[in-house]
Write a protein that holds these residues in place. Structure first.
Motif: not given
Length: 522
Positions: A104-106, A470-473, A478-479
Motif C-alpha cells: 500500500e505504501i509503495l 484501500f486494502l487495509s479498509i 470486505t471489498f
C-alpha cells in the motif's frame, strides 16, 4: 475596443482598435466594423459578427491540436505508472518479500509525493513558463523511472517513487493549464480533456507491458516494467521543444508580439487572433497579480478572497476531491487483487482482464473528449458520476455474493468484471477528463497557476490516502463493503456537481471568470 459614439445612444457602432504590438493586424488592414448588440454584449458576440459565427460550425485548429497532443503526452507517464504498478506489485511483493502494508505504501506514496510537484508547479510555471515546466516534469519522471528500475532494495524503490511522484505532480497541473490557455474557446473542452485520454492510453500500455513481461523471471520482469517508463519520458522532453509558449503567460510577461504570433497560429482568422489578444490583455491589465510570479495569489485565495474566488475554489477543490474519493485509482491499482478475490487466480488471466478494463477506459475517455464541447461539462459530469455510483453498487453486490459463497458461479464473476469495466468507463466519461478541464479553465488569469496547483494538490493527497488505505479498509469491511462506500460517495458527488458547478462550454476563459461572479450557478 473603443466606442465611436456616446454610449447612451441607441445601437451605437463600435470599432475594434488593435494593440500597438499588432500594427499589421487584419482589423487594421480591413477596418472591420462591429455592431453593438445591446448592453452586456461580449467579445464572443462581436466575434460572431466579424468571423462568421463559428459557434455553429467550429473547426479544430491543427496547430492547437498538435500542441495539445504534445503537452498531453506527458500524461502517459502517470497512466503508465498506474497501469504497470497494478501488475508489477504482484512480482515485487514476491521478489522482495514485502508485506501488504508495504505494498500500500509503495503504491500510494507516489501520489502523496506528487503533492510536492503540484504545489511547486504553480510558481515554477509562472516563473519559467508553461512549456519548460512540462519539460521539467518529464525529466523528473525519467530520473524516477530509472531509479525504480535499478532499485536493489525496498528503500531505493521508494526513493524512485518519490522522485517520480514529484514529476507526476508537475505534469498533472501544467498540461491542462497549458492546453486551456492555448486553445480556442469552442474546442477547449476537447483539447483540455486530451491529458485524461493519454492517461488512459498510458494505463493500457502499462497493462500490456505487464502481460508481455509477466513470463520473465520475477527478479527481472518488474524492473523492466517500471524502467520502460523512461522511454516515453525522453520522447516527451524532446517533443515539447517544438511547442509554442502559452499566449496568456506571454501576455503576463509583457511579450505581446510573441503572444500574437502564437494566437495567429491557433486561431482561424487574424481578426479572431486580435480579439483573443485584446481580451487576454484586458484580463491581465485588470488583474495585475498575474505579472508578479504568483505573489499575492495565496492572499487572494485564502486570506481575503472575494465571493467569486471562493466559488471557484469550492468548485475546483470539490471536483478534484471527488475525482479521487471515487476510488478509481485504487480500483485500477488493485484490480488484480480484486479479481483474485472474486475467483480469478491465474496471473495471465488477471493481467488479461485488466487489459480489457484498460481498453474500455481508453475508449470512453476518447468518446468523452469528442463530445465534451457539444454536450457540455455538466451533463457529462453528472452522467459519469451517477453511472459510477450504480456500477460501484453492482460491484459491491457481486463481491459480497462471492465472498459469502465458496462456489464461484461464472455469472457472479462476470458481473464483477463488467461492473469494474463500467466503473472505469463512467469515470472516463465524467470525472476523469472534466476534472482537468474545470481545474484549468475556471480560475482567473492572476490565480490560474497557483489555484490549479492547490486543486491538484488536493487531488493527489486524496488519491494517496485512498490508495494507501484501500486494502487495509477492505480487509476490515470486505471489498464489497468498500465498493458500497465508494458508491455512496459518488451519490454525494453527483449532488455537489449539480449544485456548485456551472456550465462553461463555449465560453472564453475571461467569460468564465465573469460567470463565477454571477449570483446563480448556471
Amino acid at each position: 475596443m473603443q466606442n465611436s459614439r456616446d454610449p447612451e445612444q441607441s445601437n451605437p457602432p463600435c470599432y475594434y482598435h488593435p494593440l500597438p504590438a499588432s500594427s499589421d493586424s487584419y482589423a487594421a488592414k480591413t477596418d472591420i466594423r462591429y455592431e453593438r448588440k445591446g448592453e452586456g454584449s461580449s467579445w464572443r458576440e462581436e466575434e460572431d459578427v466579424a468571423v462568421g459565427s463559428h459557434k455553429h460550425k467550429p473547426r479544430l485548429n491543427k496547430y492547437a491540436l498538435a500542441s495539445a497532443i504534445l503537452a498531453s503526452t506527458n500524461s502517459i507517464l502517470l497512466g503508465y505508472d498506474i497501469g504497470v504498478m497494478s501488475g508489477a506489485v504482484l512480482f515485487i511483493k514476491e521478489n522482495m518479500r514485502i508485506t501488504s502494508t508495504q505494498v500500500e505504501i509503495l503504491v500510494g506514496f507516489l501520489n502523496v509525493c506528487s503533492l510536492i510537484g503540484s504545489l511547486a508547479s504553480g510558481k515554477t510555471s509562472d516563473s519559467i513558463g508553461r512549456r519548460y515546466t512540462i519539460i521539467l516534469a518529464a525529466l523528473t519522471f525519467l530520473i524516477g523511472s530509472i531509479l525504480m528500475g535499478l532499485a536493489s532494495s525496498f528503500i531505493l524503490l521508494m526513493a524512485g517513487r518519490v522522485v517520480a511522484g514529484i514529476g507526476v505532480g508537475y505534469s498533472l497541473m501544467i498540461a491542462p493549464v497549458y492546453v486551456a490557455e492555448l486553445s480556442p474557446s469552442l474546442s477547449r473542452g476537447f483539447l483540455t480533456s486530451l491529458p485524461e485520454v493519454f492517461v488512459s492510453i498510458g494505463v493500457l500500455l502499462g497493462y500490456i507491458s505487464n502481460y508481455a513481461l509477466s513470463g520473465l523471471s520475477h527478479d527481472i520482469n518488474w524492473r523492466l516494467m517500471l524502467g520502460l517508463a523512461a522511454l516515453p519520458a525522453i520522447a516527451v522532453a524532446f517533443g515539447v521543444l517544438a511547442m509554442p509558449e502559452s499566449p496568456r503567460w506571454l501576455v503576463m510577461k509583457g511579450r505581446f508580439q510573441e503572444a500574437r504570433d502564437v494566437l495567429l497560429r491557433t486561431s482561424e482568422t487574424k481578426a479572431e487572433a486580435e480579439m483573443r489578444l485584446a481580451e487576454i490583455s484586458e484580463a491581465a491589465k485588470a488583474n495585475p497579480l498575474g505579472t508578479s510570479r504568483g505573489q499575492g495569489a495565496w492572499r487572494a485565495m485564502f486570506v481575503s478572497p472575494s465571493r467569486a474566488v471562493l466559488r471557484v475554489l469550492v468548485a475546483a477543490i470539490g471536483v478534484n476531491f471527488f475525482m479521487q474519493a471515487s476510488g478509481n485509482d485504487a480500483v485500477v491499482y488493485y484490480s488484480p487483487q480484486v479479481f483474485r478475490q472474486v475467483g480469478i487466480h491465474s496471473e495471465k488471466q488477471l493481467v488479461g482482464v485488466t487489459i480489457i478494463m484498460g481498453i474500455a477506459k481508453a475508449c470512453f475517455a476518447l468518446v468523452s473528449a469528442l463530445f465534451l464541447d457539444r454536450i457540455g461539462r455538466r451533463p457529462m459530469l453528472l452522467l459519469g458520476s451517477f453511472g459510477m455510483a450504480l456500477s460501484l453498487f453492482g460491484l459491491g453486490l457481486g463481491s459480497n455474493f462471492l465472498e459469502q459463497h465458496d462456489s464461484k458461479p461464472e455469472w457472479a464473476i462476470a458481473l464483477c468484471v463488467v461492473a469494474v469495466c463500467c466503473t472505469v468507463s463512467f469515470f472516463s466519461i465524467g470525472l476523469g477528463p472534466i476534472t482537468w478541464v474545470y481545474s484549468s479553465e475556471i480560475f482567473p488569469l492572476r490565480l490560474r497557476a497557483q489555484g490549479s496547483s492547490v486543486a491538484i494538490s488536493v487531488n493527489r493527497l486524496v488519491s494517496g490516502l485512498v490508495s494507501m488505505t484501500f486494502l487495509s479498509i477492505s480487509e476490515q469491511i470486505t471489498f464489497g463493503g468498500m465498493f458500497f462506500v465508494l458508491g455512496g460517495i459518488m451519490i454525494v458527488a453527483t449532488i455537489f456537481f449539480y449544485c456548485f458547478l456551472p456550465e462553461t462550454k463555449g465560453k472564453s476563459l475571461e467569460e468564465i471568470e465573469a460567470l463565477f461572479e454571477d449570483d446563480v450557478v448556471r
